[in-house]
Structures are given as C-alpha cells and as structure tokens.
Design a protein around this motif. Structure first.
Motif, PDB file in Angstrom:
ATOM      1  N   ALA A  97       3.253  49.901  54.568  1.00  0.00           N
ATOM      2  CA  ALA A  97       3.298  48.438  54.560  1.00  0.00           C
ATOM      3  C   ALA A  97       1.997  47.861  55.119  1.00  0.00           C
ATOM      4  O   ALA A  97       1.447  46.891  54.579  1.00  0.00           O
ATOM      5  CB  ALA A  97       4.484  47.950  55.386  1.00  0.00           C
ATOM      6  N   ILE A  98       1.477  48.472  56.188  1.00  0.00           N
ATOM      7  CA  ILE A  98       0.217  48.023  56.784  1.00  0.00           C
ATOM      8  C   ILE A  98      -0.935  48.220  55.807  1.00  0.00           C
ATOM      9  O   ILE A  98      -1.798  47.358  55.655  1.00  0.00           O
ATOM     10  CB  ILE A  98      -0.047  48.785  58.104  1.00  0.00           C
ATOM     11  CG1 ILE A  98       0.952  48.310  59.171  1.00  0.00           C
ATOM     12  CG2 ILE A  98      -1.482  48.591  58.579  1.00  0.00           C
ATOM     13  CD1 ILE A  98       0.924  49.136  60.435  1.00  0.00           C
ATOM     14  N   GLU A  99      -0.948  49.363  55.138  1.00  0.00           N
ATOM     15  CA  GLU A  99      -2.011  49.629  54.165  1.00  0.00           C
ATOM     16  C   GLU A  99      -1.951  48.637  53.007  1.00  0.00           C
ATOM     17  O   GLU A  99      -2.985  48.145  52.537  1.00  0.00           O
ATOM     18  CB  GLU A  99      -1.887  51.052  53.642  1.00  0.00           C
ATOM     19  CG  GLU A  99      -2.861  51.408  52.522  1.00  0.00           C
ATOM     20  CD  GLU A  99      -4.317  51.388  52.940  1.00  0.00           C
ATOM     21  OE1 GLU A  99      -5.185  51.441  52.048  1.00  0.00           O
ATOM     22  OE2 GLU A  99      -4.587  51.318  54.150  1.00  0.00           O
ATOM     23  N   ALA A 100      -0.763  48.324  52.544  1.00  0.00           N
ATOM     24  CA  ALA A 100      -0.611  47.364  51.443  1.00  0.00           C
ATOM     25  C   ALA A 100      -1.123  45.989  51.851  1.00  0.00           C
ATOM     26  O   ALA A 100      -1.846  45.328  51.093  1.00  0.00           O
ATOM     27  CB  ALA A 100       0.859  47.288  51.026  1.00  0.00           C
ATOM     28  N   LEU A 101      -0.779  45.557  53.060  1.00  0.00           N
ATOM     29  CA  LEU A 101      -1.212  44.246  53.535  1.00  0.00           C
ATOM     30  C   LEU A 101      -2.714  44.231  53.787  1.00  0.00           C
ATOM     31  O   LEU A 101      -3.393  43.234  53.507  1.00  0.00           O
ATOM     32  CB  LEU A 101      -0.445  43.874  54.808  1.00  0.00           C
ATOM     33  CG  LEU A 101      -0.657  42.445  55.333  1.00  0.00           C
ATOM     34  CD1 LEU A 101      -0.334  41.423  54.248  1.00  0.00           C
ATOM     35  CD2 LEU A 101       0.215  42.202  56.561  1.00  0.00           C
ATOM     36  N   ARG A 102      -3.257  45.328  54.297  1.00  0.00           N
ATOM     37  CA  ARG A 102      -4.705  45.403  54.526  1.00  0.00           C
ATOM     38  C   ARG A 102      -5.468  45.242  53.219  1.00  0.00           C
ATOM     39  O   ARG A 102      -6.453  44.514  53.131  1.00  0.00           O
ATOM     40  CB  ARG A 102      -5.088  46.734  55.183  1.00  0.00           C
ATOM     41  CG  ARG A 102      -6.575  46.820  55.548  1.00  0.00           C
ATOM     42  CD  ARG A 102      -7.054  48.238  55.636  1.00  0.00           C
ATOM     43  NE  ARG A 102      -7.025  48.905  54.347  1.00  0.00           N
ATOM     44  CZ  ARG A 102      -7.956  48.727  53.399  1.00  0.00           C
ATOM     45  NH1 ARG A 102      -8.955  47.886  53.587  1.00  0.00           N
ATOM     46  NH2 ARG A 102      -7.869  49.371  52.248  1.00  0.00           N
TER      47      ARG A 102
END
Length: 267
Positions: A97-102
C-alpha cells in the motif's frame, strides 16, 4: 490468453506474447534498480510481489492493478479523506500500500511540477526523507501512510497555488516566482507581491528573447543573463542574492526550452 492458451488459434501470437511478457519483467527490474539508485528503499517483499505481479500479469489475462492487489481503492489525490486513510492503514499488505501511494505521489508530483524545478526538488526530497524514516523504522507503516496522505493533498493543491496571487500567476510565472523566492532575505525584504511582479516580467522578457538554439549558444545565454540581471536590478532584488537567482532562473528556463522555442510557436 490464460483462457485460450491451449487452442491452436493462439499459435501465431505466442512469440509476441512471450516477448511482451519478458519486456514487462525487465521493466519491473529496472524500476527497482532506479529506486535503489535514487536512494529509495526497495523492500525485498515488495520487490518480490511486484515482480510476481508483473511476471504473472499475462497469465491473469491483463495488467494487474497494484492498488487492488494491496487491498485499497485507487486514490484521487484531490479527494483523500479519513476513510481512505483508514483503508490504507488497514490494508492487508501495508508495504505494498505504501509503495502504491509513493508511486502515485511521484507521478502526480512530476505532472504538477513539470516546469518547476524548485517545487519538484522540494517534493522529491521530502518523499525521499519520508521513505528513509520508514526504512530506518523511525515511522510505523500507519504513520508513514498518514504523512504520505498529507503530502499527497499538498501536491494536489500545488497545481492551484498560482490562484492565490492577485492577479493570478500562470504555471510559467509561478515557476519563476519560486525561483526568485528561494532566497529568504528576498522574500523578507520584498514580499510575495513584488516577487510575483518579477516573475511576470521575467516570463515576458525571456520569451521575447528565446531563440531555437539558445540552450547551446553562449552569446544568447549571455544576453538572457543580462536581461535577467537588469530586471532584478530594476525591481531592487537584493544584490547579494542576484547571482544565485540568475543561475536558478536560467536553469528553470531550460525546462521551457522546447515549448518556448520559436519553432514551436510557428506550428
């Protein structure tokens, strides 16, 4: 393809499909290497999942949605609320989820700040520092997601920042405003309104003096440098801050080279 792989009708397309599958896998690999080169973390589990998603996309019958795989809705940076933040923090795979948002923030940031090197560098540095803190475990997954959502809202709002001035600054003018507003003493002494006037005059003057090959011609760059210096002096820009401002304005101007070229205007 996953549904029809066994039929003979697919034979003419198998080589092409294999080729694009290989390309997709290598693109994922190079993306991870680029992140590493920029100092951005590539957690082993994230990289593994991304590669599995990429390599397996053709078997799934199409491109895999990274947000769906992370268990979160595809976000709109202009409409991030507490409900979305909660879904992000409760995602079944917070690392993904963090990678997608980044990635979303990085893409939107580059689009919003396309010609604004000052703001683009500022956002890039902040995002990099945020990911470093997460990698070093200075921030939990929930905390870094909250910080990234706040940053995403700021990136989205940045596209409308020029409307705060009277009269409003265009995208071009705002980029040069940020260039001359980098010096704190200039902001303190002159104020936002005066710096905005400098930005408007810079855009008008520089566009008049741009030639097709100005980037590679020393004589034209020297003329542009003189034009910038004269405008700053007319507006009583702090003398000690002028050399750095001139360099930054020229660097900023290079991002408009193609669009401002007379060749482009004639089309």
């Amino acid at each position: 393809y996953a549904l029809c792989a066994s039929t003979g009708a697919m034979n003419p397309y198998r080589d092409d499909i294999a080729y694009f599958e290989a390309v997709r896998v290598w693109m994922a690999k190079w993306d991870a290497e680029e992140r590493a080169a920029r100092g951005l973390p590539v957690p082993a589990d994230v990289e593994l999942v991304l590669r599995q998603l990429t390599a397996g996309a053709i078997e799934a019958g199409g491109v895999t949605d990274l947000y769906e795989a992370a268990g979160i809705p595809r976000p709109d940076l202009s409409h991030l609320d507490e409900a979305f933040l909660k879904k992000m923090q409760e995602a079944r795979n917070p690392h993904l989820a963090i990678e997608a948002l980044r990635r979303l923030i990085d893409q939107e940031m580059r689009k919003v700040t396309k010609h604004n090197i000052v703001r683009q560098q500022s956002f890039a540095d902040r995002l990099l520092e945020l990911m470093r803190k997460y990698t070093n475990q200075n921030l939990s997954a929930a905390e870094v997601i909250a910080e990234m959502v706040r940053m995403a809202k700021e990136v989205s709002a940045d596209a409308r920042r020029g409307q705060q001035f009277d009269p409003p600054l265009s995208e071009d003018e705002l980029a040069f405003y940020d260039a001359v507003a980098q010096n704190e003493s200039a902001v303190t002494e002159m104020g936002d309104g005066k710096l905005a006037d400098i930005a408007r005059d810079l855009v008008k003057a520089l566009r008049r003096n741009v030639t097709i090959d100005w980037v590679s011609r020393d004589d034209v760059r020297a003329k542009l440098r003189s034009t910038i210096k004269r405008l700053l002096a007319i507006h009583e820009y702090p003398p000690d801050a002028q050399p750095e401002a001139i360099q930054l304005v020229l660097k900023q101007m290079e991002t408009f080279a193609e669009e401002w070229s007379p060749r482009q205007d004639d089309r």
